[in-house]
Write a protein that holds these residues in place. Structure first.
Motif, PDB file in Angstrom:
ATOM      1  N   ALA A   1      -4.766   3.259  -3.377  1.00 42.37           N
ATOM      2  CA  ALA A   1      -4.740   2.671  -2.037  1.00 42.37           C
ATOM      3  C   ALA A   1      -3.678   3.415  -1.227  1.00 42.37           C
ATOM      4  O   ALA A   1      -2.981   4.286  -1.747  1.00 42.37           O
ATOM      5  CB  ALA A   1      -4.424   1.182  -2.112  1.00 42.37           C
ATOM      6  N   VAL A   2      -3.563   3.038   0.035  1.00 41.24           N
ATOM      7  CA  VAL A   2      -2.603   3.679   0.943  1.00 41.24           C
ATOM      8  C   VAL A   2      -1.670   2.612   1.500  1.00 41.24           C
ATOM      9  O   VAL A   2      -2.109   1.506   1.824  1.00 41.24           O
ATOM     10  CB  VAL A   2      -3.356   4.372   2.108  1.00 41.24           C
ATOM     11  CG1 VAL A   2      -2.380   4.972   3.100  1.00 41.24           C
ATOM     12  CG2 VAL A   2      -4.296   5.435   1.584  1.00 41.24           C
ATOM     13  N   ILE A   3      -0.385   2.935   1.599  1.00 36.28           N
ATOM     14  CA  ILE A   3       0.561   2.009   2.223  1.00 36.28           C
ATOM     15  C   ILE A   3       0.322   2.052   3.725  1.00 36.28           C
ATOM     16  O   ILE A   3       0.473   3.098   4.358  1.00 36.28           O
ATOM     17  CB  ILE A   3       2.019   2.375   1.891  1.00 36.28           C
ATOM     18  CG1 ILE A   3       2.274   2.209   0.394  1.00 36.28           C
ATOM     19  CG2 ILE A   3       2.985   1.520   2.694  1.00 36.28           C
ATOM     20  CD1 ILE A   3       3.675   2.579  -0.051  1.00 36.28           C
ATOM     21  N   ALA A   4      -0.072   0.891   4.292  1.00 36.98           N
ATOM     22  CA  ALA A   4      -0.359   0.804   5.730  1.00 36.98           C
ATOM     23  C   ALA A   4       0.865   0.337   6.516  1.00 36.98           C
ATOM     24  O   ALA A   4       1.054   0.737   7.654  1.00 36.98           O
ATOM     25  CB  ALA A   4      -1.523  -0.147   5.978  1.00 36.98           C
TER      26      ALA A   4
ATOM     27  N   GLY B   1      -9.563  14.169   2.587  1.00 35.87           N
ATOM     28  CA  GLY B   1     -10.119  14.276   1.234  1.00 35.87           C
ATOM     29  C   GLY B   1      -9.186  13.752   0.164  1.00 35.87           C
ATOM     30  O   GLY B   1      -9.027  14.367  -0.892  1.00 35.87           O
ATOM     31  N   ILE B   2      -8.588  12.607   0.434  1.00 34.12           N
ATOM     32  CA  ILE B   2      -7.578  12.051  -0.477  1.00 34.12           C
ATOM     33  C   ILE B   2      -8.182  11.664  -1.833  1.00 34.12           C
ATOM     34  O   ILE B   2      -7.588  11.941  -2.876  1.00 34.12           O
ATOM     35  CB  ILE B   2      -6.880  10.828   0.171  1.00 34.12           C
ATOM     36  CG1 ILE B   2      -6.096  11.263   1.413  1.00 34.12           C
ATOM     37  CG2 ILE B   2      -5.985  10.107  -0.811  1.00 34.12           C
ATOM     38  CD1 ILE B   2      -4.978  12.237   1.149  1.00 34.12           C
ATOM     39  N   VAL B   3      -9.356  11.044  -1.816  1.00 35.20           N
ATOM     40  CA  VAL B   3      -9.976  10.615  -3.075  1.00 35.20           C
ATOM     41  C   VAL B   3     -10.297  11.838  -3.940  1.00 35.20           C
ATOM     42  O   VAL B   3     -10.068  11.835  -5.152  1.00 35.20           O
ATOM     43  CB  VAL B   3     -11.243   9.766  -2.807  1.00 35.20           C
ATOM     44  CG1 VAL B   3     -11.931   9.403  -4.103  1.00 35.20           C
ATOM     45  CG2 VAL B   3     -10.871   8.505  -2.033  1.00 35.20           C
ATOM     46  N   ALA B   4     -10.792  12.898  -3.324  1.00 35.81           N
ATOM     47  CA  ALA B   4     -11.091  14.137  -4.062  1.00 35.81           C
ATOM     48  C   ALA B   4      -9.809  14.767  -4.609  1.00 35.81           C
ATOM     49  O   ALA B   4      -9.786  15.252  -5.750  1.00 35.81           O
ATOM     50  CB  ALA B   4     -11.821  15.118  -3.163  1.00 35.81           C
TER      51      ALA B   4
ATOM     52  N   GLY C   1     -10.107   0.903   9.616  1.00 34.46           N
ATOM     53  CA  GLY C   1     -10.952   1.962  10.163  1.00 34.46           C
ATOM     54  C   GLY C   1     -10.204   3.267  10.326  1.00 34.46           C
ATOM     55  O   GLY C   1     -10.708   4.343   9.984  1.00 34.46           O
ATOM     56  N   VAL C   2      -8.980   3.187  10.843  1.00 33.81           N
ATOM     57  CA  VAL C   2      -8.155   4.383  11.031  1.00 33.81           C
ATOM     58  C   VAL C   2      -7.814   5.002   9.675  1.00 33.81           C
ATOM     59  O   VAL C   2      -7.891   6.226   9.502  1.00 33.81           O
ATOM     60  CB  VAL C   2      -6.862   4.034  11.809  1.00 33.81           C
ATOM     61  CG1 VAL C   2      -5.931   5.219  11.886  1.00 33.81           C
ATOM     62  CG2 VAL C   2      -7.204   3.515  13.191  1.00 33.81           C
ATOM     63  N   ILE C   3      -7.455   4.142   8.721  1.00 34.51           N
ATOM     64  CA  ILE C   3      -7.104   4.631   7.385  1.00 34.51           C
ATOM     65  C   ILE C   3      -8.320   5.286   6.736  1.00 34.51           C
ATOM     66  O   ILE C   3      -8.211   6.357   6.140  1.00 34.51           O
ATOM     67  CB  ILE C   3      -6.544   3.493   6.507  1.00 34.51           C
ATOM     68  CG1 ILE C   3      -5.195   3.034   7.055  1.00 34.51           C
ATOM     69  CG2 ILE C   3      -6.399   3.938   5.064  1.00 34.51           C
ATOM     70  CD1 ILE C   3      -4.599   1.844   6.362  1.00 34.51           C
ATOM     71  N   ARG C   4      -9.491   4.663   6.860  1.00 40.92           N
ATOM     72  CA  ARG C   4     -10.709   5.221   6.282  1.00 40.92           C
ATOM     73  C   ARG C   4     -10.990   6.620   6.843  1.00 40.92           C
ATOM     74  O   ARG C   4     -11.257   7.562   6.088  1.00 40.92           O
ATOM     75  CB  ARG C   4     -11.908   4.315   6.552  1.00 40.92           C
ATOM     76  CG  ARG C   4     -13.234   4.901   6.061  1.00 40.92           C
ATOM     77  CD  ARG C   4     -14.418   4.047   6.467  1.00 40.92           C
ATOM     78  NE  ARG C   4     -14.406   2.739   5.841  1.00 40.92           N
ATOM     79  CZ  ARG C   4     -14.871   2.502   4.605  1.00 40.92           C
ATOM     80  NH1 ARG C   4     -15.374   3.476   3.911  1.00 40.92           N
ATOM     81  NH2 ARG C   4     -14.815   1.291   4.107  1.00 40.92           N
ATOM     82  N   LYS C   5     -10.894   6.768   8.164  1.00 39.08           N
ATOM     83  CA  LYS C   5     -11.148   8.069   8.798  1.00 39.08           C
ATOM     84  C   LYS C   5     -10.160   9.118   8.308  1.00 39.08           C
ATOM     85  O   LYS C   5     -10.538  10.254   8.002  1.00 39.08           O
ATOM     86  CB  LYS C   5     -11.065   7.950  10.320  1.00 39.08           C
ATOM     87  CG  LYS C   5     -12.252   7.251  10.937  1.00 39.08           C
ATOM     88  CD  LYS C   5     -12.083   7.133  12.438  1.00 39.08           C
ATOM     89  CE  LYS C   5     -13.196   6.278  13.038  1.00 39.08           C
ATOM     90  NZ  LYS C   5     -12.932   5.949  14.438  1.00 39.08           N
TER      91      LYS C   5
ATOM     92  N   GLY D   1      -7.211   0.107   0.763  1.00 34.02           N
ATOM     93  CA  GLY D   1      -8.006   1.162   0.141  1.00 34.02           C
ATOM     94  C   GLY D   1      -9.445   1.057   0.583  1.00 34.02           C
ATOM     95  O   GLY D   1     -10.303   0.652  -0.196  1.00 34.02           O
ATOM     96  N   PRO D   2      -9.740   1.393   1.841  1.00 32.95           N
ATOM     97  CA  PRO D   2     -11.091   1.185   2.360  1.00 32.95           C
ATOM     98  C   PRO D   2     -12.166   2.007   1.646  1.00 32.95           C
ATOM     99  O   PRO D   2     -13.314   1.590   1.595  1.00 32.95           O
ATOM    100  CB  PRO D   2     -10.979   1.594   3.828  1.00 32.95           C
ATOM    101  CG  PRO D   2      -9.793   2.458   3.913  1.00 32.95           C
ATOM    102  CD  PRO D   2      -8.859   2.011   2.827  1.00 32.95           C
ATOM    103  N   THR D   3     -11.809   3.147   1.075  1.00 32.90           N
ATOM    104  CA  THR D   3     -12.819   3.965   0.393  1.00 32.90           C
ATOM    105  C   THR D   3     -12.868   3.705  -1.106  1.00 32.90           C
ATOM    106  O   THR D   3     -13.804   4.131  -1.771  1.00 32.90           O
ATOM    107  CB  THR D   3     -12.534   5.467   0.612  1.00 32.90           C
ATOM    108  OG1 THR D   3     -11.226   5.752   0.143  1.00 32.90           O
ATOM    109  CG2 THR D   3     -12.641   5.832   2.079  1.00 32.90           C
ATOM    110  N   THR D   4     -11.871   2.985  -1.646  1.00 36.63           N
ATOM    111  CA  THR D   4     -11.834   2.743  -3.091  1.00 36.63           C
ATOM    112  C   THR D   4     -12.102   1.285  -3.446  1.00 36.63           C
ATOM    113  O   THR D   4     -12.026   0.917  -4.617  1.00 36.63           O
ATOM    114  CB  THR D   4     -10.461   3.159  -3.669  1.00 36.63           C
ATOM    115  OG1 THR D   4      -9.429   2.449  -2.990  1.00 36.63           O
ATOM    116  CG2 THR D   4     -10.243   4.645  -3.532  1.00 36.63           C
TER     117      THR D   4
END
Length: 135
Positions: free
Chosen positions: A28-31, A85-88, A75-79, A43-46
């Motif tokens: 995840a990401v610290i928002a 390419g953080i997940v990759a 939404g901003v975090i997801r974009k 963690g919008p993509t995970t």
């Protein structure tokens, strides 16, 4: 002034690995930083929902998003995550590969463990024979 030995800081945009809870093992990401004990992570993509999470249940990774504003929405975090390419990046890291290999090994059944042992014995035998030839 000397350089600090610490490289991973708690900061907005830092990618973290969750150590506990239903999303354990995901990134995840610290928002937003709440205080010295907790942060809002997302963690919008995970598949990690936006929530308050204590630092003691997070592991800081060397990966961080650049120029993420404080309190950014999902939404901003997801974009930003998709753009950079953080997940990759995470999946190609040695740390993630080791975790995946360990998880794969833990999930083996008895016969699969036996098969691994047999293959390792065969490989060991081939190496031993080629070294004996070379000497």
């Amino acid at each position: 002034m000397t350089d600090s030995t610490f490289k991973r800081f708690v900061e907005v945009g830092r990618v973290v690995l969750l150590k506990s809870g239903p999303s354990a093992g995901k990134i995840a990401v610290i928002a937003e930083i709440i205080d010295h004990n907790r942060a809002i992570i997302d963690g919008p993509t995970t598949g990690v929902p936006r929530q308050s999470f204590p630092y003691r249940h997070l592991t800081l990774t060397p990966i961080a998003l650049t120029k993420l504003p404080r309190g950014a929405g999902s939404g901003v975090i997801r974009k930003q995550v998709e753009k950079e390419g953080i997940v990759a990046k995470w999946e190609s890291s040695t740390w993630a590969k080791k975790r995946a290999a360990m998880e794969k090994r833990r999930s083996l059944n008895d016969f699969e463990r036996f098969s691994v042992m047999v293959v390792k014995k065969q490989r060991r035998d081939v190496v031993r024979k080629t070294l004996a030839k070379a000497a």
